[in-house]
Design a protein around this motif. Structure first.
Motif, PDB file in Angstrom:
ATOM      1  N   ARG A   1     -13.252 -52.830  11.530  1.00 46.36           N
ATOM      2  CA  ARG A   1     -13.981 -52.072  12.538  1.00 46.36           C
ATOM      3  C   ARG A   1     -13.201 -50.816  12.881  1.00 46.36           C
ATOM      4  O   ARG A   1     -12.001 -50.874  13.169  1.00 46.36           O
ATOM      5  CB  ARG A   1     -14.171 -52.914  13.808  1.00 46.36           C
ATOM      6  N   THR A   2     -13.881 -49.660  12.833  1.00 49.12           N
ATOM      7  CA  THR A   2     -13.283 -48.400  13.263  1.00 49.12           C
ATOM      8  C   THR A   2     -14.013 -47.925  14.517  1.00 49.12           C
ATOM      9  O   THR A   2     -15.042 -48.484  14.900  1.00 49.12           O
ATOM     10  CB  THR A   2     -13.374 -47.328  12.170  1.00 49.12           C
ATOM     11  N   TYR A   3     -13.489 -46.837  15.136  1.00 49.13           N
ATOM     12  CA  TYR A   3     -13.951 -46.501  16.484  1.00 49.13           C
ATOM     13  C   TYR A   3     -14.595 -45.127  16.627  1.00 49.13           C
ATOM     14  O   TYR A   3     -15.361 -44.901  17.557  1.00 49.13           O
ATOM     15  CB  TYR A   3     -12.776 -46.624  17.464  1.00 49.13           C
ATOM     16  N   ASN A   4     -14.271 -44.203  15.762  1.00 51.70           N
ATOM     17  CA  ASN A   4     -14.882 -42.878  15.874  1.00 51.70           C
ATOM     18  C   ASN A   4     -14.860 -42.198  14.510  1.00 51.70           C
ATOM     19  O   ASN A   4     -14.139 -42.624  13.600  1.00 51.70           O
ATOM     20  CB  ASN A   4     -14.154 -42.011  16.911  1.00 51.70           C
TER      21      ASN A   4
ATOM     22  N   ALA B   1     -11.343 -42.316   9.670  1.00 51.38           N
ATOM     23  CA  ALA B   1     -12.467 -43.104   9.156  1.00 51.38           C
ATOM     24  C   ALA B   1     -12.959 -42.607   7.790  1.00 51.38           C
ATOM     25  O   ALA B   1     -13.116 -43.406   6.860  1.00 51.38           O
ATOM     26  CB  ALA B   1     -13.605 -43.141  10.173  1.00 51.38           C
ATOM     27  N   PRO B   2     -13.218 -41.290   7.620  1.00 51.64           N
ATOM     28  CA  PRO B   2     -13.615 -40.830   6.283  1.00 51.64           C
ATOM     29  C   PRO B   2     -12.548 -41.124   5.218  1.00 51.64           C
ATOM     30  O   PRO B   2     -12.883 -41.519   4.092  1.00 51.64           O
ATOM     31  CB  PRO B   2     -13.795 -39.315   6.472  1.00 51.64           C
TER      32      PRO B   2
ATOM     33  N   GLY C   1     -17.661 -47.055  13.728  1.00 59.41           N
ATOM     34  CA  GLY C   1     -17.930 -46.706  15.115  1.00 59.41           C
ATOM     35  C   GLY C   1     -18.229 -45.226  15.290  1.00 59.41           C
ATOM     36  O   GLY C   1     -17.597 -44.376  14.671  1.00 59.41           O
ATOM     37  N   ALA C   2     -19.207 -44.933  16.148  1.00 61.64           N
ATOM     38  CA  ALA C   2     -19.504 -43.559  16.564  1.00 61.64           C
ATOM     39  C   ALA C   2     -19.239 -43.489  18.069  1.00 61.64           C
ATOM     40  O   ALA C   2     -19.911 -44.161  18.852  1.00 61.64           O
ATOM     41  CB  ALA C   2     -20.957 -43.190  16.260  1.00 61.64           C
TER      42      ALA C   2
ATOM     43  N   ALA D   1     -21.823 -48.866  14.799  1.00 58.94           N
ATOM     44  CA  ALA D   1     -21.762 -49.236  16.216  1.00 58.94           C
ATOM     45  C   ALA D   1     -21.829 -47.966  17.052  1.00 58.94           C
ATOM     46  O   ALA D   1     -20.969 -47.089  16.934  1.00 58.94           O
ATOM     47  CB  ALA D   1     -20.483 -49.999  16.518  1.00 58.94           C
ATOM     48  N   VAL D   2     -22.844 -47.876  17.888  1.00 56.98           N
ATOM     49  CA  VAL D   2     -23.046 -46.706  18.745  1.00 56.98           C
ATOM     50  C   VAL D   2     -22.250 -46.914  20.033  1.00 56.98           C
ATOM     51  O   VAL D   2     -22.663 -47.659  20.918  1.00 56.98           O
ATOM     52  CB  VAL D   2     -24.536 -46.501  19.061  1.00 56.98           C
TER      53      VAL D   2
END
Length: 414
Positions: free
Chosen positions: A78-81, A87-88, A111-112, A157-158
């Protein structure tokens, strides 16, 4: 003519057999396949190795971490932003590892980050209005990455704890999250996102209706209907200071040894987390809705100089962290739930102003690659053999001396 028919028949059989011998396309795993599968452990991941996010982890560092996590059975991150490059780069690193080894499996819950107007500024946050431009940018970046890496990104995940009201710097109203979730669901219907991509928001149990009635609003009901599953957070550790009735071992345990008292307290912590899950489940069912619930975040810090430390509730040390980790893994496996345990590695940028703060010590590994007590058995079994972090072979904290570790472990207050 008889020979010609025989030749044609043999040729046809050969072609059929030849076609059957061709390798069959591997069925792509979906979120529905992997979330809750005990063979697909989930974890929250940040690869930052210094006390600032201005220095992003490199592709090689990310690959190093992926190999460690894969070795311990983790297959969902799971990432967050997507504001920053981690993330990329993580998706690129996983893609390259898959090219190098066709058996390598790793998936991502992307995550966004979502903010209210004036979040993280010297102005008063306006929780009734969102930071539209930045939020739109986050959602669009997440969309692009999900389409670029459909074999890896299985969930968007918004927002992260974007609705809980104690997130005073940035929280938004449920209607904001609902709007973006609906936007992503519409893109799936329009075939502009993979149809099997799951959409959720990852938030505190209270935000999902498991807490005060102030959260029980119409837009939350609509949001629960709109998401593919509920991603809920539960943190008993944070209540060890604020809820001493739950945390204290009580007079009934006076006859127990210190370790037995600690074991009892950690069992109560597990039960406390389950009670928060039940509160969300029961609220959802009261609305006549039936969606999967997975644990989007839970964890236990191994050290702190704050309220949860030796001068406070005596909650944080590696022994208690290990007990909680194993309790949560066992419970969620039995319940067929995913548990994105927080977190894989310590990250000291989280509380850079206070190096001893608990936010810096939620990892199962230290920054330099030492395995905390929760993972000592994996070190013994050799799963990390030949792997490293920051050039360091994976060894145990406390040099593997359990007696030295136990000297740091205090009994919870009554």
């Amino acid at each position: 003519m008889g020979k010609l028919k025989i030749i044609i028949t043999l040729f046809t059989v050969f072609m059929i057999l030849g076609c059957n011998d061709k390798p069959q396309a591997v069925k792509q795993k979906t979120a529905a396949d992997i979330l809750g599968d005990p063979n697909y452990l989930a974890i929250s991941y940040g690869g930052y190795r210094v006390n600032t996010r201005d220095i992003q982890p490199s592709i090689l560092e990310l690959k190093e971490d992926m190999k460690l996590l894969s070795a311990m059975g983790v297959k969902i991150l799971r990432t967050y932003n997507v504001q920053l490059q981690q993330a990329p780069n993580l998706l690129k690193a996983i893609s390259e590892l898959k090219e190098e080894d066709s058996n390598f499996e790793m998936y991502v819950m992307l995550g966004a980050w979502i903010d209210c107007q004036n979040a993280w500024t010297d102005k008063t946050p306006n929780h009734n209005i969102e930071d539209f431009e930045n939020n739109k940018g986050e959602i669009n970046r997440a969309i692009n990455l999900a389409n670029q890496y459909p074999d890896i990104v299985k969930v968007i995940a918004v927002g992260n704890e974007a609705m809980v009201k104690w997130a005073a710097s940035y929280y938004v109203q449920p209607g904001v999250i609902l709007k973006w979730v609906n936007h992503l669901q519409d893109l799936k219907k329009d075939e502009k996102l993979p149809a099997d991509l799951w959409i959720t928001s990852s938030d505190n149990f209270a935000s999902w209706g498991g807490g005060d009635s102030e959260y029980h609003v119409e837009d939350l009901t609509k949001l629960i209907n709109a998401v593919d599953y509920i991603s809920m957070h539960t943190y008993p550790m944070h209540d060890t200071h604020y809820n001493p009735v739950f945390w204290g071992v009580g007079e009934e345990s006076d006859s127990l040894s210190d370790l037995d008292k600690i074991d009892l307290a950690m069992l109560k912590a597990k039960e406390y987390a389950i009670s928060q899950y039940n509160s969300v489940f029961n609220y959802m069912k009261s609305l006549g809705i039936n969606k999967p619930i997975h644990i989007g975040e839970t964890g236990w810090a191994s050290s702190t100089n704050e309220l949860y430390g030796n001068e406070g509730s005596k909650a944080t040390d590696e022994y208690k962290e290990a007990l909680y980790y194993k309790h949560m893994r066992n419970w969620t496996k039995e319940a067929n739930m995913a548990c994105f345990y927080f977190e894989a590695f310590d990250e000291n940028w989280k509380d850079a102003q206070n190096p001893g703060g608990s936010e810096n010590y939620f990892g199962l590994f230290t920054i330099d690659g030492k395995a905390k007590y929760a993972l000592w058995d994996l070190v013994d079994s050799g799963v990390f053999k030949g792997l490293s972090r920051n050039g360091n072979a994976i060894t145990k904290t406390f040099n593997g001396n359990k007696n030295d570790l136990l000297k740091t472990v205090l009994v919870p207050v009554k």
